[in-house]
Design an enzyme around this catalytic site. Structure first.
Site, PDB file in Angstrom:
ATOM      1  N   GLU A 102       0.791  -1.114  -0.058  1.00  0.00           N
ATOM      2  CA  GLU A 102       0.148  -0.121   0.098  1.00  0.00           C
ATOM      3  C   GLU A 102       0.896   1.184   0.039  1.00  0.00           C
ATOM      4  OE1 GLU A 102      -4.040  -1.216   2.237  1.00  0.00           O
ATOM      5  OE2 GLU A 102      -2.340  -1.641   3.331  1.00  0.00           O
ATOM      6  N   GLU A 112      -4.648  -9.679   2.807  1.00  0.00           N
ATOM      7  CA  GLU A 112      -5.355  -9.721   3.964  1.00  0.00           C
ATOM      8  C   GLU A 112      -6.409 -10.514   4.124  1.00  0.00           C
ATOM      9  OE1 GLU A 112      -3.029  -5.729   3.805  1.00  0.00           O
ATOM     10  OE2 GLU A 112      -4.050  -7.224   2.243  1.00  0.00           O
TER      11      GLU A 112
END
Length: 252
Positions: free
Chosen positions: A113, A133
């Site tokens: 990210e 995730e």
């Protein structure tokens, strides 16, 4: 945790929190401090983010996760940390000058990210990156669902996020996750050459072009009108007029 050096108008920010460049509150605060340093200077045209470790970043600090997931208060604190990452990554995306992430090691979750918040990305063929995730019953909440979808479209974003899939650097380039890839042994030289080339471009023109590209993704903005106004603003600068004059002189 991060080291900042500026040379030849390239600001190189090196991540160095052994063993995995895990992201915690102190790491976020340190990154903000380095950005504060850059905000006070005008001797750089490009931010080059790289790692001193074998990993680019493994994402959120597992020590924090272990401490926080056991209680409602801890889980709330973890969400505060995720929001802090969002704020930092948005600040990187909003920098007045572009940024380049040199991904020479695995970049997972929050680490990827971070790279997605940069304007440009180059990855080693051999490394793995992704937003896995969902495997843990979570989601990439530090901007990953938003930036990846805007970058590569819904289909590829769903493949990677919903499928918890990680890919190597060469595949990442084919999918559009990164703009360039290179063998690991060649990555520092390739990233350095790209950084120097980008840093040599006129920053005022790059800023206007970035604003126009952003307008293309904003339905509330007339991107064509933004091109006209941005071009007119550039023509009023002495830098652009000098560059255009030199170009026309060379063309006779």
């Amino acid at each position: 945790m991060q080291h900042l050096e500026i040379a030849d108008r390239v600001a190189t920010l090196t991540l160095d929190r052994p063993p995995a460049n895990a992201i915690n509150a102190a790491w976020v605060a340190g990154f903000h401090a380095r950005l504060d340093e850059l905000a006070a200077r005008d001797d750089w045209n490009l931010l080059h983010v790289r790692s001193a470790l074998r990993l680019f970043s493994a994402g959120a600090d597992l020590k924090d996760m272990r401490a926080q997931y056991g209680s409602p208060e801890g889980r709330a604190a973890f969400q505060v940390g995720v929001r802090a990452m969002q704020v930092l990554f948005q600040r990187i995306e909003d920098l007045p000058r572009p940024s380049l992430a040199e991904i020479g090691g695995h970049a997972m979750g929050g680490g990827f990210e971070l790279a997605l918040a940069c304007t440009f990305r180059i990855a080693a063929h051999e490394i793995q990156l992704g937003l896995p995730e969902v495997r843990l019953g979570l989601l990439p909440g530090a901007g990953g669902t938003q930036r990846l979808t805007r970058l590569v479209g819904r289909a590829v974003a769903e493949r990677l996020i919903l499928g918890a899939e990680t890919v190597d650097g060469a595949t990442a380039e084919r999918l559009g996750l990164v703009q360039w890839s290179a063998p690991l042994a060649d990555l520092p030289a390739a990233a350095g050459a790209i950084a120097r080339r980008l840093a040599d471009l006129p920053p005022h023109a790059m800023a206007e072009a970035r604003a126009c590209i952003a307008a293309a993704l904003d339905p509330a903005v007339d991107g064509f009108a933004r091109e006209v106004s941005g071009g007119a603003a550039l023509l009023e600068t002495t830098e652009t007029r000098a560059l255009v004059a030199r170009f026309l002189d060379r063309k006779g």
